[in-house]
Design a protein around this motif. Structure first.
Motif, PDB file in Angstrom:
ATOM      1  N   ALA A   1       0.828  -1.209   0.000  1.00 49.13           N
ATOM      2  CA  ALA A   1       0.000   0.000   0.000  1.00 49.13           C
ATOM      3  C   ALA A   1       0.861   1.257   0.000  1.00 49.13           C
ATOM      4  N   GLU A   2       1.938   1.254   0.774  1.00 48.42           N
ATOM      5  CA  GLU A   2       2.829   2.416   0.818  1.00 48.42           C
ATOM      6  C   GLU A   2       3.507   2.639  -0.536  1.00 48.42           C
ATOM      7  N   LEU A   3       3.899   1.555  -1.198  1.00 48.55           N
ATOM      8  CA  LEU A   3       4.537   1.682  -2.509  1.00 48.55           C
ATOM      9  C   LEU A   3       3.565   2.236  -3.540  1.00 48.55           C
ATOM     10  N   MET A   4       2.326   1.747  -3.514  1.00 50.22           N
ATOM     11  CA  MET A   4       1.334   2.248  -4.457  1.00 50.22           C
ATOM     12  C   MET A   4       1.019   3.715  -4.179  1.00 50.22           C
TER      13      MET A   4
ATOM     14  N   VAL B   1       3.779 -10.962  -3.378  1.00 50.75           N
ATOM     15  CA  VAL B   1       3.470 -10.669  -4.783  1.00 50.75           C
ATOM     16  C   VAL B   1       2.936  -9.249  -4.917  1.00 50.75           C
ATOM     17  N   ALA B   2       2.100  -8.833  -3.971  1.00 48.77           N
ATOM     18  CA  ALA B   2       1.544  -7.480  -3.994  1.00 48.77           C
ATOM     19  C   ALA B   2       2.648  -6.429  -3.902  1.00 48.77           C
TER      20      ALA B   2
ATOM     21  N   VAL C   1       6.729  -2.558  -9.251  1.00 52.28           N
ATOM     22  CA  VAL C   1       6.803  -2.490 -10.709  1.00 52.28           C
ATOM     23  C   VAL C   1       5.860  -1.408 -11.254  1.00 52.28           C
ATOM     24  N   VAL C   2       4.623  -1.383 -10.737  1.00 48.68           N
ATOM     25  CA  VAL C   2       3.638  -0.408 -11.224  1.00 48.68           C
ATOM     26  C   VAL C   2       4.084   1.020 -10.917  1.00 48.68           C
TER      27      VAL C   2
ATOM     28  N   LEU D   1       5.405   1.742 -14.586  1.00 50.89           N
ATOM     29  CA  LEU D   1       4.185   2.108 -15.302  1.00 50.89           C
ATOM     30  C   LEU D   1       3.815   3.570 -15.042  1.00 50.89           C
ATOM     31  N   TYR D   2       3.618   3.924 -13.751  1.00 52.25           N
ATOM     32  CA  TYR D   2       3.314   5.316 -13.428  1.00 52.25           C
ATOM     33  C   TYR D   2       4.563   6.192 -13.431  1.00 52.25           C
ATOM     34  N   ARG D   3       5.720   5.566 -13.188  1.00 54.44           N
ATOM     35  CA  ARG D   3       7.019   6.243 -13.232  1.00 54.44           C
ATOM     36  C   ARG D   3       7.103   7.436 -12.278  1.00 54.44           C
ATOM     37  N   THR D   4       6.472   7.309 -11.141  1.00 55.76           N
ATOM     38  CA  THR D   4       6.532   8.373 -10.134  1.00 55.76           C
ATOM     39  C   THR D   4       7.154   7.882  -8.830  1.00 55.76           C
TER      40      THR D   4
END
Length: 429
Positions: A65-68, A244-245, A251-252, A256-259
């Motif tokens: 959650a923190e990474l996202m 896995v999460a 990765v995301v 993907l979002y590159r932020t």
């Protein structure tokens, strides 16, 4: 011994001692009062309580959650939610509910939702003309969906406390109740917006723009399905799913979002460690508390007392609802699960109440306690991030809490709301 345990525990809560330390202090006081038990048993039980492989899922889900959140997730979900409902009456309020519901499928934590995306939503609603106390109240009320829609830390702890239910069964069982709570808040927000003339936040978005927003948000929205799908197919266990999460979130956020930059990782790991330590301390403290309860035969005494009334299953559930709603005003959900479930679950099982049905009633009950004074943690977190006094926020919460109580009553009366989805995938027994 029993009197010492309960009196010291209540005294510690009144004095404002954190719940984990209150349980430890009360447990040690009870051991000393009993006299024949070696105090070292307290330490042994505390370490035994956290010496569990499945508990590794907790720090991994928190880290995911923190990474996202460290990426552009909040802005992406906020924009997509606004495209969907921003054009209707009270659009920003609907956006608030929808955004936090999306986010709940990632964080599993009500406090994280309120402090993170919630603070941004409150600022946006206030600038758009919503009363600050209403914006804060709506955020706090919606944030309780975090522990109900999977993945959920409380559900992991519940499954470890009461082995008659599985983590996957609880995850699936929480989907419909969580969506029902969000739906009830959308209704309340519409009603309040009509009364106060809160207007839409933007014009209706074209379908192409909504489609682009959906594609942009899809990597975040798909995470709960990856977790549930992988667990259902037997590709990984709940603990492995949490790892896995983390990999998926990394990765995301990075590619993907590159932020998400690697320079952000130390702060993310630090926040994860602090939150994990606080949760594990509660679990350790509850182990010594539960040990004294068992030695004192309090669960058996309570079960025998309640069984003597010969309640029907529905009457028993309604009584448990009232008890847990009152208990939730002074005890947070996580320790509440670990203290009350060993006492009440055997009684519910003996009365013929389905374990998953009972579990969701307990979890929703205790989670509602997060927005009820005097201890409701969400009230204080939301008050801090919004600058709104708790008293003003509490008054605005009344219709929202009423709607949530209505959902709780429906969950109590109709078990299918919590059991049909797990049953469809073979997780009821």
């Amino acid at each position: 011994m029993n009197a010492a345990l309960l009196l010291v525990f209540l005294a510690a809560l009144v004095l404002g001692v954190p719940i984990a330390f209150a349980m430890v202090i009360a447990g040690i006081a009870a051991i000393l009062a009993q006299g024949s038990i070696d105090p070292m048993v307290a330490v042994q039980n505390m370490f035994a309580g956290i010496d569990s492989f499945p508990l590794l899922a907790i720090p991994f889900f928190i880290l995911a959650a923190e990474l996202m959140s460290g990426g552009a997730l909040t802005e992406v979900l906020l924009r997509f939610a606004s495209q969907l409902v921003g054009h209707v009456r009270g659009g920003l309020g609907h956006t608030n509910v929808l955004t936090l519901t999306f986010f709940s499928g990632i964080s599993g934590s009500a406090l994280a939702d309120a402090a993170g995306p919630g603070s941004m939503l409150i600022r946006m609603m206030t600038k758009a003309g919503y009363a600050p106390e209403y914006a804060a109240a709506l955020t706090a009320a919606t944030a309780i969906v975090g522990p109900i829609i999977p993945p959920s830390i409380i559900m992991i702890v519940y499954a470890l406390t009461e082995t008659s239910v599985s983590i996957m069964g609880l995850f699936l069982g929480g989907v419909v109740p969580g969506l029902m709570i969000s739906g009830s808040l959308l209704v309340v927000n519409h009603w309040v917006s009509v009364r106060r003339n809160y207007r839409e936040s933007e014009t209706r978005a074209p379908l192409l723009e909504i489609a682009k927003g959906f594609v942009r948000a899809l990597p975040a929205l798909v995470l709960p399905f990856i977790i549930l799908g992988g667990m259902h197919l037997g590709i990984f266990t709940p603990t492995e799913a949490s790892a896995v999460a983390v990999f998926y979130a990394l990765v995301v956020g990075r590619f993907l979002y590159r932020t998400l930059s690697f320079g952000m990782l130390p702060a993310i790991l630090f926040r994860t460690a602090i939150l994990t330590a606080s949760i594990l301390m509660i679990i350790a403290g509850s182990e010594i508390f539960s040990f004294i309860l068992t030695i004192g035969q309090i669960p058996q005494a309570v079960a025998e007392w309640m069984a003597g009334f010969h309640f029907s299953p529905l009457a028993l559930l309604l009584l448990i609802n009232v008890f847990l709603l009152l208990a939730g005003t002074v005890i947070e959900p996580l320790p509440g699960v670990m203290i009350f479930v060993p006492i009440l679950a055997p009684l519910a099982l003996a009365a013929g109440i389905h374990p998953l049905h009972f579990a969701m009633v307990v979890i929703v009950n205790l989670t509602l306690g997060m927005i009820t004074p005097p201890v409701g943690a969400l009230l204080f977190v939301t008050s801090i991030v919004s600058g709104v006094p708790v008293g003003k926020m509490t008054r605005e919460l009344i219709p929202m809490f009423g709607a949530q109580l209505g959902v709780l009553l429906l969950l109590t009366l109709f078990p299918a709301f919590t059991t049909w989805l797990p049953a469809a995938f073979g997780y009821t027994r």
